[in-house]
Design an enzyme around this catalytic site. Structure first.
Site, PDB file in Angstrom:
ATOM      1  N   ASP A 122       9.891 -45.180  19.671  1.00 18.68           N
ATOM      2  CA  ASP A 122      10.041 -45.925  18.420  1.00 18.68           C
ATOM      3  C   ASP A 122      11.268 -46.823  18.543  1.00 18.68           C
ATOM      4  O   ASP A 122      12.019 -46.753  19.519  1.00 18.68           O
ATOM      5  CB  ASP A 122      10.121 -44.981  17.229  1.00 18.68           C
ATOM      6  CG  ASP A 122      11.342 -44.093  17.281  1.00 18.68           C
ATOM      7  OD1 ASP A 122      12.220 -44.335  18.129  1.00 18.68           O
ATOM      8  OD2 ASP A 122      11.419 -43.152  16.491  1.00 18.68           O
ATOM      9  N   ASP A 145       1.558 -40.717  15.186  1.00 21.84           N
ATOM     10  CA  ASP A 145       2.614 -39.774  15.580  1.00 21.84           C
ATOM     11  C   ASP A 145       3.129 -39.118  14.335  1.00 21.84           C
ATOM     12  O   ASP A 145       3.088 -39.717  13.246  1.00 21.84           O
ATOM     13  CB  ASP A 145       3.763 -40.492  16.290  1.00 21.84           C
ATOM     14  CG  ASP A 145       4.645 -41.234  15.304  1.00 21.84           C
ATOM     15  OD1 ASP A 145       5.648 -40.662  14.838  1.00 21.84           O
ATOM     16  OD2 ASP A 145       4.311 -42.397  14.965  1.00 21.84           O
ATOM     17  N   CYS A 165      -9.665 -20.298  18.514  1.00 17.53           N
ATOM     18  CA  CYS A 165      -8.622 -21.209  18.998  1.00 17.53           C
ATOM     19  C   CYS A 165      -8.160 -20.740  20.379  1.00 17.53           C
ATOM     20  O   CYS A 165      -7.964 -19.548  20.597  1.00 17.53           O
ATOM     21  CB  CYS A 165      -7.457 -21.227  18.010  1.00 17.53           C
ATOM     22  SG  CYS A 165      -6.015 -22.120  18.599  1.00 17.53           S
ATOM     23  N   CYS A 213      -5.291 -21.258  21.839  1.00 13.88           N
ATOM     24  CA  CYS A 213      -3.831 -21.137  22.031  1.00 13.88           C
ATOM     25  C   CYS A 213      -3.471 -19.691  22.346  1.00 13.88           C
ATOM     26  O   CYS A 213      -4.232 -18.777  22.042  1.00 13.88           O
ATOM     27  CB  CYS A 213      -3.089 -21.641  20.792  1.00 13.88           C
ATOM     28  SG  CYS A 213      -2.852 -20.374  19.529  1.00 13.88           S
ATOM     29  N   CYS A 260      -3.686 -16.991  19.480  1.00 17.08           N
ATOM     30  CA  CYS A 260      -5.060 -16.661  19.086  1.00 17.08           C
ATOM     31  C   CYS A 260      -5.800 -15.978  20.232  1.00 17.08           C
ATOM     32  O   CYS A 260      -6.519 -15.008  20.018  1.00 17.08           O
ATOM     33  CB  CYS A 260      -5.792 -17.918  18.633  1.00 17.08           C
ATOM     34  SG  CYS A 260      -5.096 -18.621  17.110  1.00 17.08           S
ATOM     35  N   HIS A 316       0.125 -23.468  18.873  1.00 14.40           N
ATOM     36  CA  HIS A 316      -1.079 -23.391  18.044  1.00 14.40           C
ATOM     37  C   HIS A 316      -1.310 -24.698  17.292  1.00 14.40           C
ATOM     38  O   HIS A 316      -2.420 -25.238  17.279  1.00 14.40           O
ATOM     39  CB  HIS A 316      -0.974 -22.230  17.060  1.00 14.40           C
ATOM     40  CG  HIS A 316      -2.097 -22.216  16.066  1.00 14.40           C
ATOM     41  ND1 HIS A 316      -3.329 -21.690  16.355  1.00 14.40           N
ATOM     42  CD2 HIS A 316      -2.190 -22.732  14.806  1.00 14.40           C
ATOM     43  CE1 HIS A 316      -4.139 -21.862  15.319  1.00 14.40           C
ATOM     44  NE2 HIS A 316      -3.463 -22.489  14.362  1.00 14.40           N
TER      45      HIS A 316
END
Lengths: 398, 398
Positions: free
Chosen positions: A95, A290, A332, A334, A337, A364
């Protein structure tokens, strides 16, 4: 800046402005529409570069303002540029620093911009002077006086060696008069010109430059700004500034803006990343987003779940989860999970502020958002975006 | 407690008391000598279970005192026991809580025990009363009055379902009179009896129980304590308490103690983990070690390097590394070293207190210590321990 468009559109949705494509950069391709995780201080907080890539992310966002103050862009350049510095070999967007510089000047502009905290007007924070030439401010780190002009921002981003640079803009807050917004937006356009001129003369080969559309919540100002930015030779176009006090207003402002943008240039929506906003943004023709949301929420024990009634989030630090043997979410991939860790355990980690919790929740949330974006990308290609968007909005697991 | 010894010794060093072996537990085997990373609050801070295992660690240590206060052993039992709670399927040792309970009573006992902060005598912290029956204290979390007796500690560890439980002991600080240490050590022996009796009646099948040798820095007290513990039916023997004001004194105390211990039972050295102490401990016949050092140092920007002149550590948060393009260490497989991240970048992460830094340094330090232990294990098997120990002491990379 490039002679050929950086974005190749590979599929378009028939019922909306949505498009899927590939954004080519000096460090590889970005599959769009895409979410861009924040690597504010040269790292996605708590994550190794390979872990971010393994989640499916192609690109991360570094913060010009923070890296300018510490460790300094010149030091990063001496150490090989931002990619080598942080060990991320894929695309990086930086940015411009405008948002952070003006956040100090406008007090809680970060809140105001998202419509969370109404303020009557300007307050001077770390800013010493906003001039046509640039902005003088005090470093939040050591109180030293610093200066950032459009040219400074481009010079910093050149030294960082990012693949996508954003031009320096004034990020006007929500609750200022229309007249202030109009004058500010015009200055942003003059600064756009100066950024592009500096980049033309000094910018690194292959670095894409995005202009930024401002104009607050005023339709005519947004249209003027979209046209002014589109008329420049920038490679892509970002939408910034105050997008409204409520989600509906934000979606309307984005709608006005993308309707006025050229089709062939990539479009980035700055600082937006809640699940319903991502779905709507994609429908409105945004290519990249973003937002601090998935990573910041994670560090505070908030995790994303497919539940629109709770804004897709659960606060694991709450006592109600103490004895819960529920998993975080079914299906999920991740670690939290996949390991089947209970909400009772995750609540304990969140409550105790354990690093492992911050990391599990960040993983996650980033996995959740990436899978939302992947489903949207695939749906555009398959011609099923309307159904997919409806499913995600109504709480389908991504 | 087991009918057969838990430890199978597979190799012995000819020139020292060192031995290599396999410690069998209800959740798998531990290759010894081994370092045990701390999972104080049901997680190795910042690390996923699979990452700890991938580094080569077979076993972690959970903290009875902290888990008793929050989230509570009964809650952990309801959620399936500590293994399932934290997602670690390998062996777990739990300390007894004695160290933490008495740390509050003895002021900065943690420092005193390691000889870092000399104090004149006792100070009362969160402890309300030390009685023959047990200890009353106030929770550091909510000020509530709590009680821990030998039986309580064993009950907590039974509920947690750890593979190795430690008996409840009084951890006497360094700077108390010999008379206090003698009386305290005798009480520890009476508490050992009560712990074993409780475990015999109520303890889970397959949970090993370690007695703890106390006796401060007094040779005769250490010998008496070693004999008293060895005379009990405990499965293993830990060495605890004040080990001296300096490393040399600590090594001497361990030397006295292991000389008096039976060969067939596993030996654990509590709270010790600096590189030279691990090398010496292995030579003196210690099988397992635990220590906060590698993980705690990592969270504060301190990383292990093969440099005995700097106590094997470098403080990355120092300004001297700002412009360094040096890697952390050659030949280390941890992510920071494998990615070739510069000390300049790592210094920035340390200085900015970034989570990623804490994680990278923790990974590096745990990788370093595991490789030291692996080299020592292999050297015992190969009959080359003397050379290996000399090399590590003089700064060979592990």
């Amino acid at each position: 800046m490039l002679a050929v468009p950086a974005l190749t559109i590979t599929a378009r949705d028939a019922g909306s402005r949505a498009r899927a494509g590939v954004l080519r950069t000096a460090h590889g391709e970005v599959r769009t529409p895409a979410f861009v995780p924040l690597a504010t201080k040269a790292t996605v907080k708590g994550m190794l570069p390979a872990e971010v890539a393994a989640l499916g992310y192609d690109i991360v966002l570094g913060n010009t303002f923070h890296l300018f103050l510490d460790p300094g862009h010149e030091r990063i350049a001496r150490l090989g540029g931002l990619h080598e510095f942080m060990g991320w070999s894929g695309p990086i967007v930086t940015d411009s620093g405008g948002f952070q510089v003006f956040s100090m000047g406008h007090g809680t502009v970060a809140d105001e911009i998202k419509g969370r905290t109404p303020h009557g007007g300007h307050r001077q924070g770390g800013i010493l002077a906003i001039e046509e030439r640039g902005v003088r401010f005090r470093s939040y780190l050591d109180g030293s006086e610093r200066f950032m002009a459009p040219e400074t921002s481009m010079e910093i981003q050149a030294a960082l060696g990012s693949d996508l640079a954003l031009v320096f803009d004034e990020c006007t807050p929500l609750n200022v008069p229309r007249d202030y917004t109009a004058r500010s937006t015009e200055r942003t356009h003059r600064w756009l010109r100066r950024c592009l001129d500096w980049h033309h003369e000094h910018g690194p080969d292959g670095q894409l430059v995005y202009g930024i559309v401002q104009g607050g919540v005023f339709e005519d100002l947004r249209l003027e700004s979209a046209q002014a930015v589109a008329a420049s030779e920038c490679d892509g176009i970002a939408i910034g500034g105050s997008l409204g006090a409520e989600k509906a207003e934000m979606h309307t402002v984005v709608d006005w803006t993308t309707a006025a943008l050229p089709e062939d240039r990539p479009r980035h929506l700055l600082g937006i990343g809640e699940i319903d906003d991502l779905v709507r943004g994609v429908e409105l023709g945004i290519d990249t987003f973003d937002c601090a949301m998935p990573t910041r929420l994670g560090r505070h024990g908030m995790v994303l779940v497919p539940d629109p009634g709770r804004r897709w989030r659960v606060d694991l630090s709450q006592a109600r989860w103490k004895d819960s043997d529920e998993p975080l979410m079914d299906g999920c991939p991740c670690p939290a999970c996949a390991l089947g860790l209970t909400r009772g355990y995750l609540r304990y980690l969140a409550h105790a502020r354990e690093l492992t919790g911050m990391r599990l929740f960040t993983l996650h949330n980033l996995a959740f958002v990436e899978r939302v974006m992947r489903r949207l990308r695939e749906a555009i290609g398959a011609g099923t975006l309307a159904a997919e968007a409806a499913a995600l909005r109504s709480g389908a697991a991504p």
